[in-house]
Design a protein around this motif. Structure first.
Motif, PDB file in Angstrom:
ATOM      1  N   ASN A 154      81.392 -22.726  -9.401  1.00 53.51           N
ATOM      2  CA  ASN A 154      80.232 -23.416  -9.965  1.00 53.51           C
ATOM      3  C   ASN A 154      80.321 -24.911  -9.667  1.00 53.51           C
ATOM      4  N   VAL A 183      81.843 -18.341 -10.429  1.00 58.86           N
ATOM      5  CA  VAL A 183      80.946 -18.183 -11.569  1.00 58.86           C
ATOM      6  C   VAL A 183      79.636 -18.849 -11.162  1.00 58.86           C
ATOM      7  N   GLY A 185      76.382 -17.868 -11.742  1.00 56.50           N
ATOM      8  CA  GLY A 185      75.177 -17.686 -12.530  1.00 56.50           C
ATOM      9  C   GLY A 185      74.799 -18.914 -13.320  1.00 56.50           C
ATOM     10  N   GLY A 190      75.297 -17.640 -17.346  1.00 55.94           N
ATOM     11  CA  GLY A 190      76.542 -17.060 -16.851  1.00 55.94           C
ATOM     12  C   GLY A 190      77.523 -16.640 -17.913  1.00 55.94           C
ATOM     13  N   HIS A 348      84.008 -12.532  -2.577  1.00 56.90           N
ATOM     14  CA  HIS A 348      84.086 -12.075  -3.966  1.00 56.90           C
ATOM     15  C   HIS A 348      84.674 -10.673  -4.021  1.00 56.90           C
ATOM     16  N   ALA A 355      84.826 -12.890 -13.335  1.00 57.84           N
ATOM     17  CA  ALA A 355      83.517 -13.328 -12.842  1.00 57.84           C
ATOM     18  C   ALA A 355      82.906 -12.135 -12.116  1.00 57.84           C
ATOM     19  N   GLU A 358      78.238  -9.453  -9.855  1.00 57.32           N
ATOM     20  CA  GLU A 358      76.804  -9.706  -9.971  1.00 57.32           C
ATOM     21  C   GLU A 358      76.470 -11.197 -10.012  1.00 57.32           C
ATOM     22  N   HIS A 359      77.464 -12.058 -10.231  1.00 56.00           N
ATOM     23  CA  HIS A 359      77.238 -13.495 -10.098  1.00 56.00           C
ATOM     24  C   HIS A 359      76.747 -13.836  -8.689  1.00 56.00           C
ATOM     25  N   GLU A 360      77.191 -13.062  -7.701  1.00 57.53           N
ATOM     26  CA  GLU A 360      76.764 -13.304  -6.332  1.00 57.53           C
ATOM     27  C   GLU A 360      75.273 -12.991  -6.155  1.00 57.53           C
ATOM     28  N   ALA A 362      73.083 -13.376  -8.496  1.00 53.67           N
ATOM     29  CA  ALA A 362      72.401 -14.513  -9.116  1.00 53.67           C
ATOM     30  C   ALA A 362      72.343 -15.691  -8.145  1.00 53.67           C
ATOM     31  N   TYR A 363      73.415 -15.920  -7.403  1.00 54.91           N
ATOM     32  CA  TYR A 363      73.437 -17.050  -6.473  1.00 54.91           C
ATOM     33  C   TYR A 363      72.480 -16.824  -5.301  1.00 54.91           C
ATOM     34  N   TYR A 442      71.823  -9.466 -11.285  1.00 52.98           N
ATOM     35  CA  TYR A 442      72.593  -9.940 -12.437  1.00 52.98           C
ATOM     36  C   TYR A 442      72.143  -9.252 -13.726  1.00 52.98           C
TER      37      TYR A 442
END
Length: 476
Positions: A154, A183, A185, A190, A348, A355, A358-360, A362-363, A442
């Motif tokens: 982040n 991280v 999101g 997040g 990832h 983390a 699914e944070h990926e 979101a990105y 996400y």
């Protein structure tokens, strides 16, 4: 004071004298430049290492390899740590953990940040500070890459947006970014799964706080004056769920509590304690120390499911709504706009227990919403750790990013995976890429709050508008 620019020959000779930085004067007083230091074990005889403290009080570490390729990796560490001051050992520990970058010929610089506690923009500024310090001491590198892992992902993504712009022909300070197990999101969304853990845990366990202890809203994480320790929290978690015991040693109630908490929150048992620590101590830091006891979290409208009695859970779980100004300040500090103009490569672990992968998603949705996803390549591995991935993969990733920047040819997940074998011949730590993998949205992992399906969570226009508000965000 004169700014020292050291040539590669001088570095190799190890004859660098300690100097002083230009402008290293502020309320803390003048700060000396890097001093020679003992390198981590993996780099002894292979690099020259330095430590120091910058003008804002952040400790840092630098390493220049004997076979320096002329490029620099600037590292943003995860956490956040919760100490009041900068930790002088943190950047050296990180150098040891990611010594593979130096062994690959890159100089390395990392900041411990000026203080512990939450503050993404602060950490990004301290990361940029150590880059500038490196340039002042050793000259401008051929290319500069920022690397961040975990919360550091982040931070590094914020560095990209704040210091890496190349729009309208203006070249930024960074040529590319590597984000690993990030991280991504952002802060306003997040941590929602940890909000859910905090309230679901209390519904089943009722010991954090106990009925005999002072009450406080759970969004605080922990009341400001509490003396609870990590060991004390672990004891309560064990008391309620028996999570650290073999199944045969748990009571029937402990097993049911554990099953329900894991099923509803979808948090792996092996990281249940660490997530609860974050939802306790880091939440207290965010709410009390950074946001003046304003609440940035909410769970109104969330439908919890997967327990043995969802109706009772949803009727009994604590509910709350966020303070809009607290959401704004946390969002301004840590959410991402997607305004990216340099190559960004992510790596990832698919089974990252901290983390979530699914944070990926979101990105990617953030960059897509900003129409910048052409600058992004994402790779995934069949690994199940958060804090450390294969050295062969780290080496391969930074090499793939470097090729992309130098040659201007965007790689694919497949081409990155195919190039890893050459590095595994050297490191023997394995290549576990899955080029076909795509993370689910996400919202498939974390129940969205109102408006939580739109990305970016903070648009560039919102960022510009909020930046004009006095005191917005989180203070350094």
């Amino acid at each position: 004071m004169t700014r020292r620019r050291t040539t590669l020959t001088a570095v190799l000779a190890g004859a660098l004298a300690v100097g002083f930085l230009v402008g290293a004067s502020n309320a803390r007083g003048e700060t000396a430049g890097p001093a020679r230091a003992e390198c981590p074990t993996d780099l002894v005889g292979k690099a020259t290492c330095y430590t120091g403290r910058d003008a804002n009080g952040a400790y840092y570490a630098i390493a220049v390899p004997s076979d320096w390729n002329g490029s620099l990796v600037v590292h943003a560490h995860g956490g956040p740590d919760l100490g009041a001051e900068s930790d002088p050992t943190r950047s050296l520990d990180d150098l040891g953990r990611w010594s593979v970058m130096v062994r690959e010929g890159y100089a390395w610089a990392g900041s411990s940040y000026r203080r512990g506690g939450y503050g993404t923009r602060m950490a990004a500024a301290d990361t940029e500070s150590v880059r500038r310090l490196f340039v002042g001491e050793f000259g401008k590198p051929r290319r500069t890459y920022v690397h961040g892992q975990s919360w550091g992902g982040n931070v590094a993504a914020k560095v990209v947006e704040s210091y890496g712009a190349q729009d309208r022909g203006r070249h930024g300070a960074y040529d590319g970014a590597l984000l690993t197990n990030g991280v991504l999101g952002g802060g306003s969304r997040g941590y929602d799964y940890r909000v859910d853990l905090r309230v679901v845990y209390q519904y089943y366990c009722a010991n954090h706080p106990r009925p005999t202890e002072p009450r406080y809203p759970l969004w605080q994480g922990l009341r400001a004056g509490s003396t609870m320790t990590s060991a004390g929290l672990r004891a309560r978690l064990q008391e309620c769920t028996g999570f650290a015991s073999a199944p045969r040693e748990r009571t029937a109630l402990q097993q049911r509590n554990l099953d329900d908490i894991l099923a509803v929150t979808r948090i792996p048992q092996r990281t249940l304690e660490s997530h609860l620590r974050f939802a306790t101590f880091t939440f207290r830091d965010i709410v009390h120390d950074r946001l003046g006891d304003r609440n940035p979290f909410g769970n109104q409208g969330v439908r919890y499911s997967g327990s043995h009695d969802d109706e009772a859970l949803n009727a009994g779980v604590e509910r709350f709504s966020p303070d809009p100004t607290a959401v704004r300040d946390l969002s301004y500090d840590s959410d991402l706009t997607g305004k990216v103009s340099i190559p960004v490569l992510t790596l990832h672990a698919i089974d990252d227990p901290t983390a979530f992968v699914e944070h990926e998603a979101a990105y990617r949705a953030t960059l897509h919403g900003a129409r910048r996803d052409g600058h992004l390549v994402q790779t995934f591995t069949r690994e199940s750790e958060h804090s450390e991935l294969s050295d062969a993969e780290y080496a391969n990733s930074v090499a793939a990013l470097d090729r992309w920047v130098r040659k201007g040819r965007k790689p694919t997940a497949g081409s990155v995976a195919a190039s890893c074998a050459a590095f595994d011949d050297r490191y023997g730590t394995g290549c576990f890429y899955d080029p076909a993998f795509r993370p689910a949205p996400y919202a498939s992992r974390v129940e969205p709050r109102p408006g939580g399906l739109r990305w970016p969570a903070m648009t560039a226009a919102q960022e510009r508008a909020w930046s004009g508000i006095d005191g917005v965000g989180i203070a350094p």
